[in-house]
Design an enzyme around this catalytic site. Sequence first.
Site, short mmCIF file in Angstrom:
data_model
loop_
_atom_site.label_atom_id
_atom_site.label_comp_id
_atom_site.label_asym_id
_atom_site.label_seq_id
_atom_site.Cartn_x
_atom_site.Cartn_y
_atom_site.Cartn_z
N ASP A 1 7.21 -18.71 -18.39
CA ASP A 1 7.90 -18.38 -19.63
C ASP A 1 7.10 -18.73 -20.89
O ASP A 1 7.41 -18.27 -21.98
CB ASP A 1 9.29 -19.05 -19.69
N ASN A 2 6.10 -19.58 -20.72
CA ASN A 2 5.18 -19.93 -21.81
C ASN A 2 4.01 -20.67 -21.18
O ASN A 2 4.03 -20.97 -19.98
CB ASN A 2 5.86 -20.78 -22.90
N ASP B 1 8.59 -22.25 -15.37
CA ASP B 1 8.89 -22.87 -16.67
C ASP B 1 7.79 -23.88 -17.05
O ASP B 1 7.62 -24.89 -16.36
CB ASP B 1 10.25 -23.58 -16.55
N CYS C 1 10.59 -21.68 -24.39
CA CYS C 1 11.55 -21.27 -23.35
C CYS C 1 12.54 -20.15 -23.67
O CYS C 1 12.48 -19.06 -23.13
CB CYS C 1 12.36 -22.49 -22.92
N HIS D 1 19.62 -21.07 -20.11
CA HIS D 1 19.09 -21.41 -21.44
C HIS D 1 19.28 -20.29 -22.46
O HIS D 1 18.48 -20.13 -23.38
CB HIS D 1 17.58 -21.77 -21.34
CA CA Z 1 9.31 -23.15 -20.90
#
Ligand code: CA
Length: 446
Positions: free
Chosen positions: A269-270, A29, A69, A127
């Site tokens: 995720d990014n 993350d 996210c 999330h």
């Molecule tokens: Ca993230």
Amino acid sequence: MTRIVAVLVAALLGWQERPRPNLIIILADDLGYADVGFNGCKDIPTPHIDSIARNGMRFASGYVSHPFCSPTRAGLLAGRYQQRFGHENNPKYDPNDAKLGLPAGEITIAQVLREAGYVTGAVGKWHLGAAPGLHPNARGFDDYFGLIGGGHQYMPVPRGAAEYTIPIQRNREPVEEREYLTDALGREAEAFVERHAAKPFFLYLAFNAPHTPLQATEKYLARFAGIADPKRRSYAAMVSAMDDAVGRLLEALRARKLEEKTLVFFLSDNGGPIEPNASSNGPLRGKKGQLYEGGIHVPFAAQWRGTLPEGGVFEAQVCSIDLFATCAAASGAKVPRDRRMDGVDLLPFVLGRKEGVPHDRLFWRTGGGQSFAVRQGDFKLVRSGDGQPQLFDLRADPGELRDLASERPGIAMELSAALAAWNAELVPPLFENPRPAPAPSRKPPR
Ligand code: CA
């Protein structure tokens, strides 16, 4: 004729008896592109994460379908562009609102693998909605352990009602977690493999590290006494803890002789947000939230010993949405046919059994149209806000420094038209980003 039938029957039996691999997706993350050894990181050793790329392969143009996210997770688990179903923002944490999260009509990779006979587990950050009907246990996961919201305190804290202090859950039950959270997620991932080593399993291990708050234990901080910047030091310690947890999972596979029976993906995720957690995207332009490379081009690797080439590099662009199709094909699970699936099975391409590239084009959109991007071959068009489109040649200019839009108007027009056609297939966002929560004020305990 009899011989042909015999061959066909043998082929069919062979296909049916072919062992189906276990499947693991490890998601970091807010990990920066340049914060793993296999992408050149110098100050944070990541030997276990690097071993995935070394024992398997690195995807040199590995992307996620969103620069932040929750939408990335939605696209990854649904196997298609999340803007097709309105999941284009982060859902506010609200256990009473069943509309804030991955829409109920979406089919997750866990659901199809479960139907195909896999034991399915999710460990870590969810999330994708806090309402009961959006819970991982309602979305195809037999087992769940982790944090339901978009982040969490890493140290044990008194139970609260806020997203970052709500109790950690095992399935739907709150648990008292006493370990540093990243250590706990590694422990649970290892335990999942131990419990299910004899069956085909799917594990989605989604760390919240190294997302803020920057909190690490002395065990990990001590490894980085040489890093002077306290933020970077904490971040390095968090990445190192995650690497240890990945090592624990990989060792669990090794100990049970499952390495040749297990396909493992690792990605973020990014891209790194840079300032908030002191991450680095190295030579890439931009950061989390943006559609320059720094927001969407992430560390991306896979191993499947004995099947994927060791130390291989796959150059063509791939995306997080491809993991659904790839896992489904490897397992024989059924891909939904009643909807447009955008992901592609990567294995025939990486194994050299199929010519061409998985995607002629990849597309991005944020904020219902605030920014767009499309990549086709080496060219990428980026349009942010109301600005003019910018065109980059990523092979010659991976840092996106030289705008070629006026020099190459033909390509710019072609990509703009492709983007407009894709955009016309999408729906508006179903929910807006919540207003950013106030930063946690408590000092990280040591
Ligand atoms: Ca993230």
